[in-house]
Design an enzyme around this catalytic site. Structure first.
Site, PDB file in Angstrom:
ATOM      1  N   GLN A 122       7.004  -6.633   5.434  1.00 32.19           N
ATOM      2  CA  GLN A 122       6.040  -7.722   5.258  1.00 32.19           C
ATOM      3  C   GLN A 122       5.517  -7.736   3.821  1.00 32.19           C
ATOM      4  OE1 GLN A 122       5.449  -6.689   8.834  1.00 32.19           O
ATOM      5  NE2 GLN A 122       6.330  -8.662   9.371  1.00 32.19           N
ATOM      6  N   ASP A 158      14.020   3.676   5.204  1.00 28.27           N
ATOM      7  CA  ASP A 158      13.535   2.437   5.823  1.00 28.27           C
ATOM      8  C   ASP A 158      12.121   2.175   5.322  1.00 28.27           C
ATOM      9  OD1 ASP A 158      13.192   0.263   7.564  1.00 28.27           O
ATOM     10  OD2 ASP A 158      12.511   1.536   9.220  1.00 28.27           O
ATOM     11  N   ARG A 208       9.652  -3.253  19.126  1.00 25.53           N
ATOM     12  CA  ARG A 208       9.339  -3.386  17.721  1.00 25.53           C
ATOM     13  C   ARG A 208       8.042  -2.665  17.397  1.00 25.53           C
ATOM     14  NH1 ARG A 208       9.509  -5.108  12.917  1.00 25.53           N
ATOM     15  NH2 ARG A 208       7.927  -6.420  11.960  1.00 25.53           N
ATOM     16  N   THR A 222      15.685  -1.384  13.171  1.00 27.31           N
ATOM     17  CA  THR A 222      16.636  -1.335  14.284  1.00 27.31           C
ATOM     18  C   THR A 222      17.914  -0.636  13.832  1.00 27.31           C
ATOM     19  OG1 THR A 222      15.713  -3.415  15.048  1.00 27.31           O
ATOM     20  CG2 THR A 222      17.784  -2.729  16.040  1.00 27.31           C
ATOM     21  N   GLU A 236      11.092  -8.179   9.997  1.00 24.82           N
ATOM     22  CA  GLU A 236      11.863  -8.549  11.190  1.00 24.82           C
ATOM     23  C   GLU A 236      13.329  -8.887  10.921  1.00 24.82           C
ATOM     24  OE1 GLU A 236       9.793 -10.770  14.473  1.00 24.82           O
ATOM     25  OE2 GLU A 236       8.195 -10.797  12.990  1.00 24.82           O
TER      26      GLU A 236
END
Ligand SMILES: Nc1nc2c(ncn2[C@@H]2O[C@H](COP(=O)(O)OP(=O)(O)O)[C@@H](O)[C@H]2O)c(=O)[nH]1
Ligand SMILES: [Mg+2]
Length: 358
Positions: A210, A206, A183, A54, A49
């Protein structure tokens, strides 16, 4: 493996475009092959996050990658509506957890349906726009929202609820902003390539952020030409999604330390991007920044520049092995198209200049 072929802008201009993942290969795909000098591989890293996907989507958009197939549109509609449902569920669960009553009886009814049976297909009905919006505006849900640092909630919750009219219409077509704001947890690896002049191509990669996804990063490390490490400025009052007792800033610093000091990255151009500046500025206006950082001067806590300077020192202090003249620090608001374009351009220039120094 399916890299993005950069296509011209779609006829409808900037509004109806999508990011197409080019690959989802947990083994690292072609990155494991020998380094190709005409290709500059740039890895987006950072905890979950922090905004990697993005920024990746923004770069895709300004290279003209649009929605080309109806199937992709349908998938995007599903993703946006799933985000709405997940946010609604998390908010309802939070009211239960925090013992906050939902005030209006009809909203309590809606809350029950959300938890028990509602699915994304149901949201094709405009009556759900009204029901969900009414729930969102319920004093109980708003109180839970004000306490959102106590549970896990996406950053785009407010945006999604404020756009229910469009999202719950049977004519709904996701916009670029919708795609940027929703998301999907990145699993595996996604990449794209584009020309950067001098006969060179930049390959942007990308990855999932996590804890369980980070094992896959290592596959890339020995073929990487530059690293862009993202960290969220607005996470100072939040704990981890995957470990709700662990402070996000501590995790970010720990991951940054591991990556920046890794011997494989010695002298590799390294950009530290402090993301979510928009959220951060809003947050420090109402929340105490100094409460979370004992070394910070309380008198300065409403000054974003002072706060960011402090965060910068905190991160740079982690660097023990990497030469500082190959590290660049910037701030970003990745949901802002123009800002992303400008910052990414600066990042690209920095990387290219560093490459010429080699
Ligand atoms: N307000 C705001 N939200 C952001 C920003 N960057 C990312 N987000 C949101 O934060 C969430 C997580 O971002 P994502 O790119 O999926 O993070 P990743 O796990 O690092 O790939 C998404 O809902 C994004 O829309 C930003 O600069 N400002
Ligand atoms: Mg991601």
């Amino acid at each position: 493996m399916g890299n993005i072929v950069v296509s011209p802008h779609d006829k409808e201009g900037q509004h109806h475009m999508m990011a197409t993942p080019t690959s989802n290969n947990p083994n690292g795909g072609s990155a494991a092959t020998a380094k190709n000098k005409s290709e500059i591989t740039v890895l987006l890293l950072g905890a979950g996050e922090s905004g990697k996907s993005t920024l990746f989507k923004q770069v895709q958009f300004f290279h003209g990658v649009g929605i080309t197939h109806d199937q992709e549109r349908i998938e995007l509609i599903e993703i946006v509506r799933l985000n709405v449902l997940e946010n609604a569920k998390n908010l309802v669960a939070a009211t239960q957890h925090l013992n906050i009553p939902i005030e209006q009886p009809e909203n309590r009814e809606t809350a029950k349906l959300i938890i028990n049976s509602l699915n994304t297909n149901d949201l094709e009905d405009p009556s759900w726009s009204k029901r969900l919006y009414s729930l969102w505006k319920d004093a109980g849900i708003q109180k839970a929202y004000e306490n959102r640092e106590k549970f896990q909630l996406y950053d785009s919750t407010e945006y999604l609820f404020e756009n229910l009219d469009r999202i719950c219409s049977d004519k709904y077509v996701p916009t670029v902003v919708d795609v940027i704001r929703t998301r999907t947890k990145t699993i595996g690896i996604t990449d794209m390539k584009f020309d950067v002049g001098d006969g060179k191509q930049l390959r942007l990669v990308d990855v999932g952020g996590q804890r369980n996804e980070r094992r896959k990063w290592i596959h890339f490390f020995n073929t990487v030409d530059a690293v862009v490490f993202l960290t969220s400025l607005s996470e100072f009052d939040l704990n981890l999604y995957e470990d709700n007792g662990y402070w996000r800033v501590k995790e970010s610093l720990r991951v940054f330390n591991e990556v920046v000091n890794n011997a494989l990255f010695y002298k590799v151009p390294f950009v530290l991007l402090f993301n979510k500046r928009d959220l951060f500025e809003k947050k420090i206006a109402t929340k105490s920044f100094s409460k979370y950082f004992s070394g910070f001067n309380e008198a300065e806590e409403k000054n974003p520049v002072a706060c960011i300077e402090y965060m910068t020192k905190l991160f740079l202090n982690e660097i023990t092995e990497h030469p500082l003249d190959t590290v660049s620090v910037k701030t970003l608001s990745a949901i802002d198209h123009d800002n992303s374009k400008q910052v990414f351009e600066e990042v690209k220039q920095f990387i290219m200049t560093q490459q010429h120094r080699e």
